[in-house]
Design an enzyme around this catalytic site. Structure first.
Site: not given
Lengths: 327, 327, 327
Positions: A158, A179
């Site tokens: 990210e 995730e």
């Protein structure tokens, strides 16, 4: 509490960022400890660095890399994430409803501000304070480049996708969002910035599976911009940074905002956004000086400088055409 | 003033557009003078042509090309741009703040209307009056095709990207956004329409650098639709225009609006936008007639015409299936 | 009325959906009669199936296929569409204006609610009731896969694009939007979901022409995810469904919403949307348990499980890492 304390001590010593250079292109080496983890201390130092680089007119680019031999950033300190989910009593329906409704009320009251007033959520909200830092990177005239010396999962990916360019090491490394495998969902912008880079469908398939990309896959999809041998990652990143740094910092900021923010708006609103950025640039001293010189050069030579490929090539290299070099 | 006067006289005689044809497919040859520049006169004539083509049910397509031997449009008359940035006293913070804040207030008061009331900005705003023209091209049932007989930089590229299709000449030509090299930022929609064509990342890298695309690069990225030899650019553009012109002008407009505007909205709003367009088309006389004929043909033959590949191919060629040809 | 009655009887017996399985991965075989048409009866059964699959925590995926030998869904029952456009007197300008203005007022009053109160439009609105069903598919933690055993035009393609994955049969089949050939415009989300899959330009060119994609073209553009021999379409779809089904249903839903809805919002709003989804997941029992186990495994082995490629591969296969298998 015992668990998160012990995990903190075992997984993570406080991370820090070592910054080389004072102006021009800075190199920021992220030290996330032996596991190369992202934690609260790194969040704070990242914010300070981005604030300074954005504000200082003499800083034109920041290249992020890592002190770890084969990782850029593994992922977040999981103890920190886990503690963030337990900073208040078992979820009650009032909060859950507030959060859930936000999806539909998204155009009205931003949840962050509402929730921020609820003190029990402070720990959890602090986890995501880097959202504002990533947005500032997108809005800044400073260029940010991720020199991916190794793997980058979850928040590591990210951070890379919040940069303007990504140069990745070839080899047995991966970049991706993991995730779902912890029954989570991306929380650092990955589900927003990756689809805007590579499209919704490729993003959806990978993120639902929790599957990362190899360097070759990432390059083919556009999730990274270049793949080079590991020992050339930093040098190539600095080279790209220096090339862009010769351009007007104010113009780079206007272009970044128009593309990152403007092009995510409905078309008509995006055009108004671009228009506002253009108005400011058009009356700037630097643009005025360059335009007057451009007109004079056209008059003197009888040809438009940008339609003369040799002059255009020199302008690309110099970072501008008309006017003296950047002041 | 002297500077902009002399630049105007040296760089540019007033541009004009030569229009061939009265109905069906029009060919619009843009004459931007020896330097192939876009100026205020062209802005005005472009608006008049687009208004007429949009309004007249017998005009189905406009093919834009240029009278210059190897340029489509070089870029704007720089004297015009430069004067636009000086039409009022040195920027004061109130205006700058107003402009800057617009980026964040973008969902509320459009800057254009606010600023339009401030008479000193009129010159500057006039520069961008073609925004409305480009938007009308996107919303119209008339098809616009850029027959790129040569290079197109800055507003030249922006005009091409406001069209529905781009056919580019092979050769030593380029298309791209050069604004950063003059310390500007795109102002004619380029930072909004190019990312929607080729994605944000390819756009960002090219626009930050001020780097144009060759025909081969533009084709690979999707910044143009076809690359053909220069002497076939116009013929191929007319061919594509005629093919599309056989379809219902009202349907073409509904499809263009749904895709250009609707698909730039949040998903749910985009679906509502499409729904509204569908409601209007479904009750139109032409659609009703075609549907009744389609049902009758199905009954007569025992097969759905669109599932019979030969009939489908004929429908593509004719521009429709069921019903008599377009009235 | 006679026409639509006779067409209804000739074109269509009421469609129905045959559902195999009670939990895990369901297979839904769509029977649209000899012509494989989508009609009001199918709309209702599709809604019921999607509602159930979304609500039931033991249903993890639905694979749609067709009972027709070489069609997935031809298109809508044209008599139903045609009747929808005639459920009220000849269009009056007040309604037309209302619809047209909606395009510009799109951010304010959704047309659907306004129009729904006007009883004469009920028939027409019923045509599009599947919009809500398609949106629920996008928002659900249940995975929907289109096993395209054959051609899919118009609403057939739109249903496929509302799914999360599309596996298409190789052969003489097509997928695409044909509406322009009947002087219509897509009404089932095709003009909104296809550009978000393959970009606006490829969508625009195909939809303006009414041209469908072959399996190879669809795969190259991203309009389908895989092309396999026809007799493997269902098995491969079930395999993909089972693989994804091992992941947390709640995480899959959060990821789908973040990508489908969040990434269609302006960037800052999209990030807030993602943040809200993350808050809920982070405090969930399943995520908490997996994170605590992940920390314990790191402590026990001295390495982060996700940075150990063998453990990562096992996690992908198992659908999660840390914590016992899904409860």
């Amino acid at each position: 509490m015992d668990t998160s304390q012990s995990s903190r001590s075992s997984q993570q010593s406080a991370g820090h960022i070592i910054v080389e250079g004072q102006s021009g292109v800075l190199v920021a080496r992220i030290n996330g400890g032996p596991h190369a983890l992202f934690d609260a201390a790194l969040t704070k130092q990242l914010k300070e660095l981005v604030d300074r680089a954005d504000r200082d007119p003499d800083i034109h680019a920041v290249v992020f890399t890592s002190t770890h031999p084969d990782r850029f950033l593994s992922h977040s300190d999981v103890g920190w994430l886990q503690k963030g989910g337990t900073g208040f009593p078992p979820i009650n329906t009032r909060i859950a409803g507030l959060v859930a409704r936000t999806a539909r009320l998204i155009n009205r009251v931003p949840i962050v501000r509402t929730l921020a007033g609820m003190t029990r959520l402070k720990t959890l909200l602090q986890l995501d304070s880097f959202h504002a830092t990533f947005l500032k990177m997108n809005a800044s005239g400073t260029i940010f480049i991720a020199a991916l010396n190794g793997s980058a999962l979850a928040v590591g990916a990210e951070l890379a996708w919040a940069c303007d360019l990504r140069i990745m090491a070839d080899g047995d490394y991966v970049i991706g969002l993991t995730e779902v495998l912890l029954a989570l969902t991306p929380g650092g912008g990955g589900s927003q910035r990756l689809p805007r880079l590579i499209g919704t469908q490729q993003t959806l398939a990978a993120v639902l599976e929790g599957r990362p990309f190899t360097p070759a896959e990432a390059l083919a999809l556009g999730a990274v911009d270049e793949v080079v041998p590991q020992d050339q990652v930093l040098a190539r990143s600095i080279e790209r940074a220096e090339y862009l740094s010769r351009r007007s910092k104010e113009s780079l900021g206007a272009i970044k905002r128009s593309i990152y923010f403007g092009s995510s708006l409905p078309l008509e609103q995006g055009l108004q956004f671009e228009h506002a950025e253009f108005l400011v640039r058009d009356q700037s001293k630097e643009a005025q000086r360059r335009m007057l010189d451009y007109i004079a050069a056209t008059d003197a030579t009888g040809e438009l400088p940008l339609l003369d490929w040799e002059k255009y090539a020199r302008a690309l290299s110099a970072g501008g055409i008309g006017g003296s070099s950047r002041v």
